[in-house]
Design a protein around this motif. Structure first.
Motif, short mmCIF file in Angstrom:
data_model
loop_
_atom_site.label_atom_id
_atom_site.label_comp_id
_atom_site.label_asym_id
_atom_site.label_seq_id
_atom_site.Cartn_x
_atom_site.Cartn_y
_atom_site.Cartn_z
N ARG A 1 -3.07 -2.44 -7.34
CA ARG A 1 -2.77 -3.27 -6.17
C ARG A 1 -3.97 -4.13 -5.84
O ARG A 1 -5.11 -3.70 -5.96
CB ARG A 1 -2.44 -2.37 -4.98
N GLN A 2 -3.70 -5.35 -5.47
CA GLN A 2 -4.78 -6.26 -5.09
C GLN A 2 -4.39 -7.00 -3.81
O GLN A 2 -3.28 -7.52 -3.71
CB GLN A 2 -4.99 -7.27 -6.23
N VAL A 3 -5.33 -7.05 -2.84
CA VAL A 3 -5.08 -7.81 -1.61
C VAL A 3 -5.91 -9.09 -1.68
O VAL A 3 -7.09 -9.05 -2.02
CB VAL A 3 -5.48 -7.00 -0.36
N LEU B 1 0.85 -1.20 0.00
CA LEU B 1 0.00 0.00 0.00
C LEU B 1 0.89 1.25 0.00
O LEU B 1 0.68 2.20 -0.75
CB LEU B 1 -0.92 -0.01 1.24
#
Lengths: 483, 1279
Positions: free
Chosen positions: B1246-1248, B1229
């Motif tokens: 961005r991917q969580v 992040l």
């Protein structure tokens, strides 16, 4: 069929980490609060609500712990103007039921004090009560909240009745019932004094008497969690808590504290790094102190973060079982009411809404458990178990949850949906069908609601991120903010 | 010694006095009344067993058990060991002529005076030395004297414990004869041999049981002694006579008899006497005091063990054995003989208040159980182990001990018994503690008319908890590992066992306060006494005594019988003859003589062993020869040699010799049709569906039960293939009124669950005959060690689903859960049969089997030896699985995953990839790196992608065959299926210098070196080899950070980046901060030999992540094991604990690198292939980076981040695991937001993935479905 109760909890009005709070001095509602009032009003158009349908504020609705009283009062007024005075709010009974939690325990404390004074003045001989009755509690009004409500045109005739810590209703047959509680007494931390007393007295288990539990813990919970805000110390305390929730910041805090402790030890105990190094080359006093702080303070911060892996920790489940099978069951016994075969339990406190059933020894059927979640977003990375729900109870004591939103670490929140406790016979519950129908008729307002919450969640997460990290700076890292 | 008893059919109908039971009470009464000239008959339910005939092995002991359970009696009703199984309090008492004196330790101590001072005792007992005279009489008869020498290790060990606890220690008087003699009663007694088997019956006649004194004395004075006669109840006849209902146990066909007497003395023990009175009240309208059945005490008994004590005498270096196991049938030198069961006592009763008083005695486990001890202690030791408790140095040695024992058990289950006398088991002390419980139990009749004890939660009482704490202290005093009674545990609800039950017919001054008078006359309900009815035994004792109660019971009986005689004006002659030495010609070894007779009939055996049968078949050559030797050894009567040959036969021809196996199992539970329907994310649940279904079913009253018989024709095959047949019934009202028959059923034992890590299952798949067509029942038990699971709970909990039709595809009708109660488990153990195979289908084998069967008939010991061997092997398999799952650190050290992985490697699937090209490259600084290439080999160039793993992980982990589709395959085919289109990538895998498969030998590098040398060289090579200038990259952890550093340095040729987990702004967890804060690297690097314990491997340059392979003896490398012990101590998040040493080391050193819930079994055991050693030096730079929270060079300077504009035109997709604790999701992040702020035109996303942690993106079971499709979307977008 009619809706009997509608429960909301953990609004944390007054705290800037609540998505329902807007602290910009404009006295306006946050996007989420306005959108919620609109969508809620639309939903109620399609539900059998009457002037007997009561709103239940299930604790931590005011954030008296870490926020200043003027902020809290101002935000509650905005809530009254926006939500309680909305089309939907107006349809409901003007008699609001308030079951305080840890952050607004102060409301109960005030009412209890007033009540005690009245008892003395009127020469009543019975022992002052720490808690209200589970069923048909004595009518105790919160003058504090009523004063605020009176100042808002739309809520002038509202009253607020306080019940604490549990409130219960039964259906006509007595075979079905619902118990409401904020939820703090299902968490070990809030039972600390009971646990201490248990150890000191060498007893095998915690006291299961509700009055005794409140007597042991209510006062310090009141001080730590719902009075600090007014003391002006609240902001410092909350910053500290926020610091701990951020791993980088907590580490910076640890290193700084470590230096202070080292200084103290060197000066007052005449310890030196040489002493330590003679024991183990390569180690120093500072390293040892830091390591100890990492393993205690750092670990605590980590465990708080980890708690977002599930809706309830293992210990939380154990304590929830204990609370229902012990203190709550005892309250039934004390009031000479048989525990109904089909019991539901509604609580909040965890900020993680869910619905499930739980086998409790001594109860016939598994207890249906509903959690109302919460509206506070206080970490830079959110988890999908975080979110809020409104729980509806009909006059048959059937319970259904309107899951308002769940967060996602990747942005948008989830759209609302209806959920039962999960058994096969949920399909036969009219309340759930009604809620689903009402939700489908108000989708437009609800998608606006989801967008507004998404916005406010992002607003909060970047606020927390920015507190410790400045993306625009050379390295990004803000040094010195955590101390 | 000659028998003195007769059977019931020879008894007369009437006697002056009938005595029921032959323990201390009954023996005293009959001897004294016979001496007073009365006509006495004693009735004993058990057998008269003479010295030499007491059990000395598991096979002889197993027929000597009787269990009295809530489901009724089981086992041999005349069995020597009588176990009362109850909800909370269990009891072990003796049965036979001599009662419990046959199996006790014969400690002859008095109760302290303050015991009698309590109000529960009758007035007269409370004054001074009331009982002293009678204690004196009893001591004289029983021959009490302390153990005469100081040569016993267990005695010295207990003394050492006493010293460490600061408590008094002494040798108590015991009723044992230490010289050969003919005693005062004319009984020949041998001097104690120190064999230690007091508690399974003294085979030498040395222990002064009542069989040696009071009973022969009664016999000498004319008393009639009847054995195998069980008294059921009594009746009062009109003419002041008593009538007893007696069952003749000597003959199944005998009819019950009725015996009458003027006086009846019940001495059947706490349980027995109370039971007879309760039954008599219920069935014969006899009225007693309301106190009957009340005040049951367990005498505060607690049993415990101090395992593997590291004690020694002052000048000794090596730990000394304790020797606490009896000799049984074993042959061993005198030095290992333990001595009498109890010889020493730690006693605090003088110095503290009554509630705090307790004694601790050492004990001996009978040799008959020797075989069971090594595995039991090994497993219990593993369960309770804290190897670092007594320091690092001892930890290493203790581990070695454990490993030696584990190997011995696994390699040669046939030799188990001998292990009880060496190593850790020989260093084990057995403790018995006695204290003052509050006599809070009651005895009542159950609905079958049998006596049951109830005592709610006695195991959780303060007294019992304090007892265990005291034992823990005693054990710590000699550096032992305390192992409580295994039943005293949470899953078994803290059951306790007493060997000294007291009370039930307590004496009191009147009927309001007691069931019998101070003189032991039984009170009637109206407060008067029943004329001529007495109870004289432990049942009358109204409180615990905190010491062995035998002498007090005997003394009270002496008093009561003296009062009885006085009341009638009879005179008891107390005079005794002198004892005399034995005349020399008597044979010296009693036992040999006694057992000799059992080996007759060798000649007849030879007839069965027809040589011609053996030689008929050529294939039987070797077998024939062995059988020939077996025959010869049998003819020579050398049973030990025969056993050894048998062991070889069993090992080489297991299939042939194996017996079958069958057992019956009943499980009960509840089920419901209203089960759970929602199956969301487990993170959203607080309940287990099956437990819910159970609770719902229980609430609605819907029980489910099965009664099954599980059988396999061949135990050996069962051990190999884990499959058996099931027959029986399932009963559940939700499925039908009548029990449903199992038409066919299969049982699968302990197969690993492939989708989970370290989980084994037991499956019950049953096809049932339903009322309206077939039904399918599926039941599963899961063995899986979790933070709060327990092996007992897991193997006794069955999750149940029932479907319509013949499989899971049918309508789901019912869900529920069934449990195996401890009673049902005991019942099950009684049903285990191991019949010899008949081999009916193969004539030659059939003939041999017949031969074997007839041999077995001649030599029962042979048959039991045979099935003992197979049962031991089967037991070893079961135990090993349970141990693999629950063995904790010991299982971890054993490295089961490695062994299983080696076996499985041969069966792996072929990869859906071409053979990789392997390209080693040497960097300018001499370090080596390796590139792997999976190329499509066509004219038209493909898209190129390079994959780089995490620090110290092999690059070929991207191409693991342990998941259905790995990342290399996924990218090569551009999707989950093999794909002929040209969208597939040429896949490169980069083993940079930190990867074990890089070929690199240098350890003194930094992360800078990877960024400066390895990445540019690799990208350049790929560009040149493929002719494609743009290379996509997926890089993980340090691979990712070093790639971003290389790009900031100005490296070109990278088209897009998927950056996994570690970026330029690491935010880590407290454990990694801790390592950085104490500068672990410096500590490791600068540690010289003086400061590293020599028990640990040298880790100044590298840390090994894979344990050293065990050498040929099966013992692990000591230093390697010590590192595992250290790593084991590092805390892990809940659910991540496992027994895989590689996994534990990786987690300890890096932090939890994946969540186990995303791995499958095959991947988890293959971890050892992807890790090796890690270099310590590179961590120096990592520490600095973690400290600063942004990327710096090796000197700690901010040289990379100022070049941020170089990342402006490279699309970067960050991926993070929500459960990542090594580098928290904030890591990416921060970098993502930082890049966005600096390169406003950049393309960053961005991917969580919330359910993933770190490396599981690349080795996870479902990553191909959950994660890789997103990779493809990103890559398509940027191609």
């Amino acid at each position: 069929m009619a809706i009997q109760l509608i429960c909301l909890s953990d609004l944390h009005l007054g705290a800037d980490h609540s998505v329902l709070t807007q602290l910009d001095g404009t006295q306006r509602a946050s996007r989420s609060l306005s959108a919620f009032a609109d969508a809620f009003s639309s939903l109620l158009e399609h539900l059998p609500v009457t002037k007997n349908t009561r709103l239940v504020l299930l604790g931590d609705v005011l954030d008296l712990g870490f926020s200043s009283l003027p902020d809290v009062v101002a935000t509650f007024r905005v809530f009254a103007e926006t939500f309680l005075s909305s089309r939907g709010g107006k349809k409901l009974s003007p008699d609001i039921l308030f079951v305080p939690g840890n952050h607004d325990h102060q409301l109960w404390q005030t009412v209890k004090n007033t009540y005690m004074v009245r008892q003395v003045v009127e020469g009543m001989t019975q022992d002052p009560r720490e808690i209200t009755h589970l069923f048909n509690p004595q009518h105790l009004e919160s003058y504090l909240l009523q004063d605020i409500l009176k100042s808002v045109p739309g809520t002038r005739d509202c009253s607020v009745q306080i019940a604490y810590p549990n409130y219960a209703v039964l259906d006509d047959s007595g075979q079905k019932g619902v118990v409401l509680h904020h939820g703090h007494y299902t968490e070990s931390m809030y039972l600390a004094m009971s646990a201490l007393r248990q150890r000191l007295q060498g007893r095998l288990s915690l006291s299961e008497d509700m009055s005794e539990i409140e007597k042991d813990n209510g006062y310090w919970v009141n001080f730590l969690w719902s009075s600090l805000g007014s003391s002006g110390f609240g902001h410092t305390a909350f910053n500290m808590y926020e610091t701990l929730l951020d791993t980088g910041a907590s580490h910076e805090f640890i290193r700084a504290s470590g230096k202070v402790i080292r200084k103290f030890m060197v000066e007052s105990l005449s310890l030196s790094d040489n002493t330590v190094q003679s024991l183990e080359p390569g180690l120093s006093l500072e390293k040892i102190i830091d390591a100890m702080l990492d393993a205690s303070v750092g670990k605590f911060a980590g465990s708080e973060r980890l708690s977002f892996g599930s809706v309830l920790s293992r210990d939380g489940i154990v304590k929830l079982k204990w609370y229902l099978g012990g203190p709550v069951k005892n309250q039934f016994l004390q009031e000479r009411v048989d525990v109904p075969k089909d019991l539901s339990f509604v609580f909040g406190h965890t900020h993680k809404p869910f619905e499930d059933r739980l086998p409790i020894p001594g109860f016939a059927d598994p207890v249906k458990v509903f959690n109302t979640g919460g509206w506070a977003i206080d970490k830079p990375v959110v988890s999908s178990v975080q979110g809020a729900a409104a729980v509806f109870i009909d006059d048959n004591c059937d319970v259904g949850s309107l899951r308002l939103f769940n967060c996602s670490p990747n942005g948008e929140v989830t759209p609302p949906h209806i959920a039962g406790a999960g058994s096969l016979d949920d399909a036969e519950r009219p309340l759930l069908r009604l809620l689903e129908d009402a939700l489908s008729r108000s989708t437009e307002d609800w998608s606006k609601f989801s967008a507004a919450v998404s916005h406010d969640v992002q607003r909060n997460t970047s606020r927390v991120l920015d507190r410790y990290f400045d993306p625009a700076s050379d390295t990004g890292v803000r040094i010195g903010r955590a101390v | 010694m000659k028998p003195i008893s007769i059977t019931l059919d020879k008894a007369r109908d009437h006697y002056d006095i009938l005595v029921v039971g032959s323990g201390y009470g009954g023996a005293v009464a009959s001897s004294r009344l016979a001496r007073a000239g009365r006509q006495v008959c004693l009735l004993e339910r058990g057998c008269e067993i003479l010295p030499g005939d007491f059990p000395d092995s598991i096979s002889s002991a197993k027929d000597q058990f009787q269990l009295n359970t809530p489901m009724g009696p089981m086992g041999n009703p005349k069995g020597l060991f009588d176990i009362k199984v109850n909800e909370d309090l269990n009891a072990l008492v003796g049965c036979g002529l001599g009662g419990t004196s046959l199996i006790n330790a014969n400690v002859a101590l008095e109760f302290k005076k303050n015991v009698f001072d309590q109000d529960s005792w009758p007035e007269q007992y409370r004054c001074g030395d009331f009982l002293e005279k009678y204690y004196q009489l009893a001591r004289g008869m029983l021959g009490a004297n302390p153990y005469p020498r100081d040569d016993l290790n267990k005695l010295k060990a207990l003394e050492q414990s006493a010293r460490s606890m600061g408590l008094d220690f002494y040798k108590p008087p015991i009723n044992v004869t230490f010289e050969d003699r003919i005693n005062e009663f004319g009984v020949e007694q041998r001097a104690c041999t120190n064999c230690g088997d007091c508690c399974s019956g003294c085979n030498y006649g040395s222990k002064n049981t009542t069989q040696m004194n009071y009973l022969p004395d009664a016999h000498n004075h004319g008393a009639t002694i009847v054995c195998e006669a069980r008294v059921e109840r009594l009746e009062k006849l009109a003419d002041q006579q008593w009538q007893l209902q007696v069952t003749d146990l000597s003959d199944d066909a005998a009819t019950p008899r009725v015996l009458t007497a003027n006086i009846v003395i019940l001495s059947a023990g706490t349980f027995g006497s109370t039971e007879i009175l309760l039954r008599s009240r219920k069935e014969n309208v006899l009225e007693f005091s309301s106190r009957l059945g009340k005040r049951l005490s367990g005498n505060g008994d607690v049993l415990g063990f101090g395992y593997n004590n590291y004690w020694a005498l002052d000048d000794e270096k090596k730990p000394r054995p304790v020797y606490g196991v009896g000799m049984g049938a074993a042959t061993a030198p005198k030095t290992v003989f333990p001595g009498p069961c109890i010889t020493g006592i730690i006693d605090n009763r003088e110095s503290v208040s009554l509630e705090q008083g307790r004694v601790i005695e050492e004990g001996v486990i009978p040799g008959a159980l020797a075989m069971a001890l090594p595995p039991v202690f090994f497993f219990a030791g593993a369960q309770y182990a804290n190897f670092l408790h007594y320091g690092m140095q001892q930890a290493a040695e203790r581990l070695e001990d454990a490993s030696d024992l584990g190997n011995a058990i696994a390699n040669d289950p046939g030799s188990l018994a001998s292990l009880a006398y060496s190593g850790t088991v020989s260093r084990t002390q057995t403790y018995l503690i006695m204290s003052y419980d509050d006599s809070g139990g009651t005895l009542q009749l159950d609905n079958m008319g049998n006596v049951r004890a109830s005592w709610n939660d006695v195991g959780r009482s303060k007294c019992i908890r304090d007892d265990n704490a005291a034992l823990q202290d005693a054990s710590a005093g000699i550096m032992g590992q305390f192992i409580p009674n295994p039943m005293w545990s949470e899953p078994l609800d803290y059951k306790i066992i007493t060997v000294h039950p007291l009370g039930g017919c307590c004496m009191g001054d009147d009927a309001d306060r007691g069931a019998v008078s101070p003189q032991c006359e039984v009170f009637s309900a109206d407060g008067s006494v029943h004329d001529g009815l007495y109870v004289m035994d432990g049942a009358v004792v109204p409180t615990a005594g905190a010491v062995n109660p035998l002498l007090t019971i005997a003394a009270i009986a002496e008093y009561a019988v003296a009062s009885l005689a006085g009341k009638h004006g009879w005179t008891i002659d107390y005079s005794l003859n002198a004892s005399r030495p034995i005349v020399p010609e008597a044979p010296s070894d009693h036992r040999k003589r006694a057992s000799h007779g059992r080996h007759e009939g060798t000649a007849t055996l030879a007839e069965h062993m027809d040589d011609s049968v053996l030689e008929k078949h050529a294939a039987w050559g070797a077998l024939g020869k062995l059988l020939g030797r077996l025959k010869a050894s049998l003819e020579n009567d050398s049973i030990d040699v025969a056993k050894r040959i048998l062991r070889v036969l069993v090992k080489d021809y297991p299939d042939f010799f194996s017996p079958g196996v069958s057992f019956a199992e009943t499980m009960r539970g509840f089920a419901t049709t209203n089960f759970d329907t929602h199956k969301p994310d487990p993170a959203q649940r607080i309940s287990n569906d099956y437990q819910l279904a159970y609770a719902q079913g229980k609430g609605d009253g819907h029980a489910i039960q099965y009664d099954l018989t599980i059988s396999a024709e061949n135990l050996h095959e069962f051990t190999e293939n884990h499959r058996a047949e099931i027959t029986g019934h399932v009963s559940c009202t939700l499925l039908g009124k009548a029990p449903l028959e199992v038409t066919s059923g299969e049982f699968f034992l302990f197969n690993p669950d492939e989708d989970q890590v370290e989980t084994w299952t037991m499956n019950y798949r049953l096809h049932l005959k339903g009322e309206r067509g077939p039904l399918y029942f599926e039941g599963t038990k899961y063995l899986q060690r979790k933070a709060h699971s327990h092996w007992w709970t897991d193997v006794t909990t069955l999750y149940v689903d029932v479907y319509e039709g013949d499989g899971r595809h049918g309508k789901h009708l019912v869900q529920g859960m069934m449990l195996l109660g401890i009673d049902d488990a005991i019942a099950m153990s009684q049903t285990v049969r191991t019949p010899l195979q008949k081999h009916k289908h193969r004539p030659l084998e059939h003939a041999m089997a017949k031969l074997l069967a007839s041999m077995a008939r001649k030599y029962p010991k042979l048959e039991s030896a045979l099935d003992t061997l197979f049962v031991a092997r089967f037991g070893a398999f079961v135990a090993q699985t349970v141990f693999t799952a629950y063995g904790g650190l010991l299982a971890n050290l054993k490295n089961f995953p490695s062994a299983e992985n080696a076996v499985r490697q041969g069966d792996r699937r072929a990869l859906s990839l071409p053979e990789p090209e392997r390209i080693p490259l040497t960097m300018p600084d001499g370090a080596g790196i390796t590139l792997y290439r999976y190329a499509h080999h066509e004219a038209k160039p493909r898209r190129q992608i390079v994959l780089a793993p995490g620090f110290s992980v092999t690059a070929d982990s991207f191409a693991t065959p342990t998941v259905d589709r790995n990342l290399a395959e996924y990218l090569f085919h551009a999707g989950p299926e093999d794909n002929a289109s040209d969208r597939g990538f040429d896949v490169w895998m980069l083993a940079y210098r930190a990867s074990p498969d890089s070929g690199n030998t240098r350890t003194d590098y930094s992360i800078d070196d990877i960024a400066t040398h390895d990445w540019p060289a690799a990208i350049r090579f790929i560009q040149e080899a493929s002719g494609v200038s743009d290379v996509h990259a997926i890089a993980h952890c340090v691979g990712s950070m070093s790639l971003l550093m290389a790009l900031l340095n100005g490296m070109t040729g990278v088209r897009s980046v998927i950056s996994s987990q570690l970026t330029l702004h690491p935010v880590t967890n407290w454990q990694n901060f801790l390592k950085a804060d104490i500068d672990l690297v410096a500590l490791l690097e600068h540690s010289d030999e003086n400061h590293i314990p020599d028990s640990l491997p040298d880790m100044r340059e590298t840390i090994p992540l894979v344990p050293a392979k065990a050498d040929r003896s099966g013992s692990p490398d000591k230093q390697s094991a010590a590192l595992d012990v250290l790593c084991w101590q590092v805390p892990l998040p809940p659910g991540e604990e496992c027994n895989n040493p590689v996994c534990r080391r990786v987690s300890a050193i890096f932090g939890p690198s994946y969540t186990h819930s995303q791995l499958n079994h095959a991947t988890h055991i293959a971890l050892e292939e992807w890790f090796d050693t890690i270099a310590v030096k590179p961590f120096r730079q990592l520490e600095r980076i973690i400290e600063k929270q942004y990327c710096v060079n090796r000197e700690g300077e901010n040289t990379y981040l100022p070049q941020v504009s170089r990342l402006a035109h490279i699309p970067i997709h960050f991926i993070a695991g929500g459960r990542n604790e090594i580098f928290l999701p904030e890591t990416s992040l921060r970098t993502c937001e930082w890049l966005k702020a600096h390169n406003t035109s950049g393309d960053y996303s961005r991917q969580v993935y919330e359910r993933y942690a770190h490396m599981d993106f690349f080795i996870g079971r479902s990553a191909a479905a959950d994660v890789y499709p997103d990779f493809l979307v990103f890559l398509e977008k940027h191609s």
